[in-house]
Scaffold this motif. Structure first.
Motif, short mmCIF file in Angstrom:
data_model
loop_
_atom_site.label_atom_id
_atom_site.label_comp_id
_atom_site.label_asym_id
_atom_site.label_seq_id
_atom_site.Cartn_x
_atom_site.Cartn_y
_atom_site.Cartn_z
N UNK B 137 -20.50 -45.25 19.29
CA UNK B 137 -19.59 -45.12 18.15
C UNK B 137 -19.80 -46.27 17.17
N UNK B 142 -18.72 -47.18 13.02
CA UNK B 142 -17.25 -47.12 13.11
C UNK B 142 -16.67 -48.52 13.30
N UNK B 143 -15.45 -48.71 12.77
CA UNK B 143 -14.75 -49.98 12.99
C UNK B 143 -14.11 -49.94 14.38
N UNK B 146 -11.30 -47.47 14.60
CA UNK B 146 -11.76 -46.07 14.66
C UNK B 146 -12.29 -45.73 16.05
N UNK B 150 -10.51 -42.83 18.06
CA UNK B 150 -11.26 -41.58 18.16
C UNK B 150 -11.96 -41.40 19.51
N UNK B 151 -12.41 -42.50 20.11
CA UNK B 151 -13.26 -42.38 21.29
C UNK B 151 -12.56 -42.90 22.56
#
Lengths: 252, 246
Positions: B137, B142-143, B146, B150-151
């Protein structure tokens, strides 16, 4: 164009990367070979800052990052310009193949969902997995998982694709399908940096070969030049194994 | 012979007690949500070892785990008015202690208690998400926020679900202590009803049956959720609406 200058990384007391200077031109397919522990993976992971080098500069396109003075925004920018394919695939387990490819498009590139879906479908079709879009990683074979990972990387349209031993975790049969996919990717004109132990594959697709030994580049040249006329001792040793395997066992 | 155990009374008491079920549910749901959010915060503080906050969170968790929840309720019920008095004194304000509803004390205590216990569960679940996915990710650009949202969280949630289900059951039963702060929920109401006719046992049996039924419901809900989140199940559902077949 990618320019790396003075990239250094050490885990005391070992120097993993020793002042690496490397320029990659657009469209080049650079293979990095060397024995394990030579710093190949660290080199790749340093370029997108998954591993933080001690010093050096990395320039991809217009973005130039000095490791020591880097900001969070620069780190993200560098990562957006590269995409990585990992040895262990590293797909998002709770997402389908399609969602895996869409994730970066939606979250990082802020592409509307419907458009992202179209791009993702296209990429998955290119790696031959259009019939597997709603499968989750654990429902896919290793080879299929790695192809999804390649589609995920390609969808981001990076300026540099990083392959970190993409077939090492696969048995030879499944490695074949992944290698074919990588070959196709290479033929499309992507700029690639590839770490691989598959010498015959490297010889097939790379335009340039780097030999890394103890954190330094000991050989850097066009593919055929390195394979047929290696200059350094280390390269000769590495290639000796490759040529031995290629020799027929019996000759009449 | 007088009736020793009036089973009919038990069943006639249940509807009367159920009128106070919303209070029990309110305490449970709000404390659980607050406990999860605060627990996540504590877990991240512990994982990232953020200076100062880390030390505070260690002491906080140790204190909550080291004291009975009943005592924590007493502390909160007696301590918050005291704090308010201090605040009024030094800031020359005149907030009224009596304007704070009694439920507030219970919610604060239960949320903090839940947060301390959940933080360890959440931390373990977050750590169970393999680093490869995080790296993948990150490599997309991605930050950390995030990646977390998200993950990491979606996967950690599945890992933590059975344990969090248990903690929800524990919390639901824990709300029975709310009477300490003079909040009337089903347990307090069962005592009030028993006081009317001195049929304590019947009243307690009635309230016990309600808790038992609630627990079974929560267990079922968790099992249902686990099934829905199962990968093979999710994949089947997604494929159903699809034209492309294998």
């Amino acid at each position: 164009m990618i320019e790396i200058r003075g990239l250094t990384k050490s885990f005391h007391p070992h120097t993993i990367l020793n002042h690496i200077d490397l320029t990659i031109r657009t469209g080049e397919i650079v293979a990095v070979i060397g024995s394990s522990g030579a710093g190949k993976s660290t080199l790749l992971r340093s370029i997108n800052l998954l591993e933080i080098p001690d010093k050096g500069t990395i320039k991809i396109g217009e973005v130039k990052v000095d490791i020591v003075k880097r900001t969070k925004a620069e780190t993200l920018e560098l990562r957006k310009r590269t995409a990585m394919v990992f040895q262990q695939f590293n797909l998002f387990r709770q997402k389908t193949a399609l969602e895996n490819v869409m994730e970066g498009l939606i979250i990082v590139k802020k592409i509307p969902k419907e458009d992202a879906r179209k791009i993702a479908m296209l990429q998955l079709e290119k790696v031959g997995l259009i019939h597997r879009i709603h499968h989750y990683p654990k429902q896919l074979s290793g080879g299929q998982q790695q192809r999804v990972a390649i589609a995920r990387a390609l969808a981001m349209q990076p300026q540099l694709l990083l392959f970190d031993e993409p077939t090492s975790a696969l048995d030879p049969e499944l490695a074949g399908e992944v290698l074919d996919t990588i070959k196709k990717t290479a033929e499309e004109g992507n700029t690639m940096l590839l770490v691989s132990h598959e010498m015959s594959f490297v010889r097939k697709i790379a335009t340039r070969v780097l030999v890394l030994d103890q954190g330094a580049i000991v050989e850097d040249g066009a593919r055929e030049e390195v394979f047929s006329n290696p200059k350094s001792e280390r390269t000769k040793q590495l290639l000796a194994n490759y040529y031995r395997d290629r020799d027929p066992e019996f000759a009449i | 012979m007088p009736t020793i155990f009036d089973i009919e009374l038990v069943f006639s008491l249940i509807p009367k007690l159920l009128k106070y079920l919303p209070v029990t549910l309110e305490l449970t749901v709000i404390s659980m949500i607050a406990g999860l959010l605060l627990g996540l915060l504590l877990a991240i503080i512990k994982m990232k070892k953020i200076p100062v906050l880390y030390q505070i969170s260690v002491v906080f968790i140790s204190f909550i785990r080291g004291t009975p929840i009943l005592v924590q309720l007493y502390l909160c019920y007696a301590g918050i008015p005291l704090l308010l008095k201090y605040y009024n004194y030094y800031h020359e304000t005149s907030y009224n202690v009596n304007s704070i509803p009694a439920v507030f004390y219970v919610l604060i205590t239960l949320s903090l208690n839940e947060a301390a216990y959940n933080s360890e569960v959440i931390r373990a679940a977050l750590l169970s998400v393999d680093k490869g996915q995080t790296e993948a990710a990150q490599s997309l650009g991605m930050t950390y926020g995030q990646v977390l949202r998200r993950i990491i969280l979606p996967e950690a949630f599945i890992v933590a679900l059975p344990t969090l289900g248990n903690s929800l059951i524990g919390l639901m039963k824990g709300t029975s202590l709310a009477f300490v702060c003079s909040v009337v929920e089903i347990t307090a109401q069962s005592r009030i009803l028993a006081g009317n006719n001195l049929r304590f046992f019947e009243s307690y049996v009635a309230v016990a049956l309600i808790y038992w039924a609630m627990t079974i419901l929560i267990e079922r809900a968790i099992v249902f959720l686990e099934k829905r989140l199962d990968i093979d199940f999710k994949s089947m559902r997604k494929r159903k609406g699809d034209v492309i077949l294998d």
